[in-house]
Design an enzyme around this catalytic site. Structure first.
Site, mmCIF file in Angstrom:
data_model
loop_
_atom_site.group_PDB
_atom_site.id
_atom_site.type_symbol
_atom_site.label_atom_id
_atom_site.label_comp_id
_atom_site.label_asym_id
_atom_site.label_seq_id
_atom_site.Cartn_x
_atom_site.Cartn_y
_atom_site.Cartn_z
ATOM 1 N N HIS A 51 68.158 1.753 -50.596
ATOM 2 C CA HIS A 51 66.937 1.874 -51.413
ATOM 3 C C HIS A 51 66.477 0.474 -51.815
ATOM 4 C CE1 HIS A 51 64.551 4.038 -54.754
ATOM 5 N NE2 HIS A 51 64.229 2.756 -54.837
ATOM 6 N N HIS A 62 62.813 -2.254 -52.313
ATOM 7 C CA HIS A 62 61.370 -2.524 -52.259
ATOM 8 C C HIS A 62 61.192 -3.916 -51.677
ATOM 9 C CE1 HIS A 62 60.470 0.958 -54.855
ATOM 10 N NE2 HIS A 62 61.674 0.687 -55.328
ATOM 11 N N LYS A 109 59.726 9.967 -49.274
ATOM 12 C CA LYS A 109 59.980 9.649 -50.680
ATOM 13 C C LYS A 109 59.065 10.450 -51.589
ATOM 14 C CE LYS A 109 61.691 7.466 -54.178
ATOM 15 N NZ LYS A 109 61.601 6.073 -54.605
ATOM 16 N N HIS A 161 62.489 10.128 -56.633
ATOM 17 C CA HIS A 161 62.435 9.455 -57.925
ATOM 18 C C HIS A 161 62.492 10.590 -58.944
ATOM 19 C CE1 HIS A 161 61.265 6.145 -60.720
ATOM 20 N NE2 HIS A 161 61.071 7.213 -61.472
ATOM 21 N N HIS A 200 68.596 6.042 -57.556
ATOM 22 C CA HIS A 200 68.840 5.229 -58.755
ATOM 23 C C HIS A 200 69.142 6.059 -60.000
ATOM 24 C CE1 HIS A 200 64.578 6.126 -58.985
ATOM 25 N NE2 HIS A 200 64.205 5.138 -58.214
ATOM 26 N N ASP A 252 67.727 -0.710 -55.301
ATOM 27 C CA ASP A 252 66.429 -0.611 -55.970
ATOM 28 C C ASP A 252 65.908 -1.986 -56.361
ATOM 29 O OD1 ASP A 252 64.132 0.606 -56.889
ATOM 30 O OD2 ASP A 252 64.970 1.067 -58.864
HETATM 31 C C1 NCD Z 1 60.055 0.183 -58.554
HETATM 32 C C2 NCD Z 1 58.941 -0.746 -58.070
HETATM 33 O O1 NCD Z 1 58.617 -1.697 -58.772
HETATM 34 O O2 NCD Z 1 58.419 -0.504 -56.988
HETATM 35 N N1 NCD Z 1 60.323 -0.095 -59.940
HETATM 36 C C3 NCD Z 1 61.454 0.195 -60.612
HETATM 37 O O3 NCD Z 1 61.464 -0.014 -61.826
HETATM 38 N N2 NCD Z 1 62.524 0.676 -60.030
HETATM 39 C C4 NCD Z 1 59.699 1.606 -58.320
HETATM 40 C C5 NCD Z 1 60.835 2.575 -58.531
HETATM 41 O O4 NCD Z 1 61.775 2.616 -57.751
HETATM 42 O O5 NCD Z 1 60.789 3.305 -59.528
HETATM 43 ZN ZN ZN Z 2 62.874 2.060 -56.217
#
Ligand code: NCD
Ligand code: ZN
Length: 358
Positions: free
Chosen positions: A21, A23, A107, A144, A182, A255
Site C-alpha cells: 500500500h 502513494h 480500491k 479505506h 492501514h 501507506d
Molecule cells: C493518503 C493520501 O494522502 O493519499 N493519506 C493518508 O493520510 N493516509 C490517503 C489514505 O490512504 O487515506
Molecule cells: Zn493510503
C-alpha cells in the site's frame, strides 16, 4: 511490552519485501519519491487517488508508464496498479482491466474519507454489481475502512465501518478477497484475526510508533496527521502485537503518503505521512523492541505474496544495527524549478537499524 531486545543481533537478512500500500503521486512528487520506495521494495501496490483518479484501464497504463519512467536507471521495481472505485464505474471496465493484467486490485474510498476521495463511493449499495464482478473474477478489494458521517466521532470511524459496512459486505460476498488497509484499532485487529482467510489487513509503520498524542505534542503537529488518524495507546499496543504475531492475515503496507510542506503547514493541512525513506528500518525498530526480529521477514516479505497468490521475491535485503539519523527533510523540484520541502516520518530522529547498501 517493549522488552526482549537482543542487542547481540547486529544484522538481519530477509527476503526482499514488497509494499502492499503506497502513494507514489505523479509529476515532480513522483520523481522525488519513487526511488525511496524502490530502494528496498521489489513490488508495490500503488494507490489510485490521483487528481483525477485512476478509473480506467488507459489511465492505469499511463500511470504505470510514468512510474517506470521516473525510476533510477536499472532499478528493478514492479508497480502493481489499482483502480479507484466510483459510483458510476462499469463492471466491464474492472473485468477488462483485470483480464489485461493491468488492474491488480480495486480500491474503495468512501467518498470524502481521505485525500482525493471526493469521487469515491457515496453508498456501498451503489457498487454491488462491481463487488459481484470482483468476487467472480478474483479481483481483490482494498478498503479505506472509515465511515464518513460527520456525526460519528473521527476516532470511532474505523470500528463503526467494520460493524456497519464491512461485516455485511463480507457476508454478501464470501469469496471476495478483501484487505482492510492501514488498520488503526484493536477492533480491526480482532475482527481480522477471527475472520476467514479471505480477509487480511495492512499495518503502517507510523501506527506502530505513534498514538494520537503525537498530533498534539506541544502544539498542533500536522506531520503526524494521517487517515485513519492514530488512536489511543491501547490500539497502538494491539497493532504492535498483531504485526509481530506471526499471523499471516497481517502484513506490510506502508501507506507512505507524501505531501509537500506547504500542504501540511496550512490551516487545513493534508492527511498523510511520508515514510518511504525509512519504512523498513522503522518496522525493524518495532520488531526489535518487541523481541520479534525473527518474524519481520514473514510480515514484510511472505504473508503479502501468500495472500495475493504471488511468488515470493528471490533477492534479499540486509539490515544492520547501525544507527542512522533520519534527514529533517527532502527536497522536491517543481516544474518551474522552485524547491519545496518534504518531511519524512522520524525526521531528525535516530533509528537503530539501517539498510545495508551493497
Ligand atoms: C493518503 C493520501 O494522502 O493519499 N493519506 C493518508 O493520510 N493516509 C490517503 C489514505 O490512504 O487515506
Ligand atoms: Zn493510503
Amino acid at each position: 511490552m517493549e522488552s526482549g531486545l537482543n542487542p547481540s543481533q547486529q544484522k538481519i537478512t530477509i527476503r526482499q519485501p514488497d509494499d502492499w500500500h503506497v502513494h507514489l503521486r505523479d509529476g515532480s512528487l513522483l520523481e522525488a519519491v519513487v526511488a525511496q520506495t524502490a530502494r528496498v521494495f521489489h513490488r508495490a501496490v500503488v494507490m489510485p487517488n490521483l487528481q483525477p483518479p485512476i478509473t480506467s484501464v488507459e489511465s492505469a497504463i499511463a500511470y504505470r508508464e510514468n512510474i517506470l519512467a521516473a525510476l533510477p536507471k536499472g532499478c528493478l521495481f514492479t508497480p502493481l496498479m489499482t483502480v479507484y472505485l466510483t459510483d458510476v464505474i462499469s463492471p466491464n471496465v474492472l473485468e477488462y482491466g483485470h483480464s489485461k493484467g493491468v488492474f491488480f486490485a480495486a480500491k474503495l474510498y468512501p467518498a470524502n474519507s481521505t485525500t482525493n476521495s471526493f469521487d469515491g463511493v457515496t453508498d456501498i449499495r451503489h457498487i454491488e454489481p462491481l463487488l459481484d464482478t470482483m468476487e467472480r473474477i478474483g479481483l481483490p478489494l482494498l478498503i479505506h475502512g472509515e465511515v464518513t458521517d460527520s456525526k460519528v466521532d473521527i476516532f470511532d470511524r474505523e470500528a463503526i465501518f467494520i460493524e456497519t459496512i464491512l461485516k455485511p459486505l463480507l457476508s454478501r460476498h464470501p469469496a471476495l478477497r478483501v484487505v482492510l488497509e492501514h488498520i488503526t484499532t484493536e477492533e480491526a485487529v480482532q475482527f481480522v484475526e477471527t475472520s476467514t482467510s479471505n480477509l487480511a489487513a495492512t499495518i503502517t509503520p507510523h501506527h506502530l510508533h505513534i498514538n494520537r498524542n503525537a498530533m498534539f505534542a506541544g502544539g498542533l503537529r500536522s506531520d503526524f496527521y494521517c487517515l485513519p488518524v492514530a488512536k489511543r495507546e491501547r490500539h497502538r499496543i494491539a497493532l504492535r502485537k498483531a504485526a509481530t504475531s506471526g499471523k499471516p492475515c497481517f502484513f506490510i503496507g506502508t501507506d507512505s503518503a507524501p505531501h509537500l510542506r506547504s500542504s501540511k503547514e496550512s490551516s487545513c493541512g493534508c492527511a498523510g505521512i511520508f515514510n518511504a525513506p525509512i519504512a523498513l528500518e522503522s518496522y525493524a525498530e518495532v520488531f526489535d523492541q518487541e523481541g520479534a526480529l525473527d518474524r519481520l521477514e514473514a510480515f514484510a516479505s511472505e504473508y503479502g505474496p501468500a495472500f495475493y497468490g504471488l511468488p515470493r521475491n528471490t533477492n534479499s535485503v540486509t539490515l544492520v544495527r547501525v544507527p542512522q539519523v533520519v534527514p529533517s527533510y527532502f527536497t522536491v523540484k517543481n516544474v518551474d524549478n522552485s524547491i519545496e520541502k518534504l518531511l519524512p516520518f522520524h525526521a531528525g530522529e535516530t533509528l537503530s537499524w539501517s539498510v545495508l547498501v551493497e
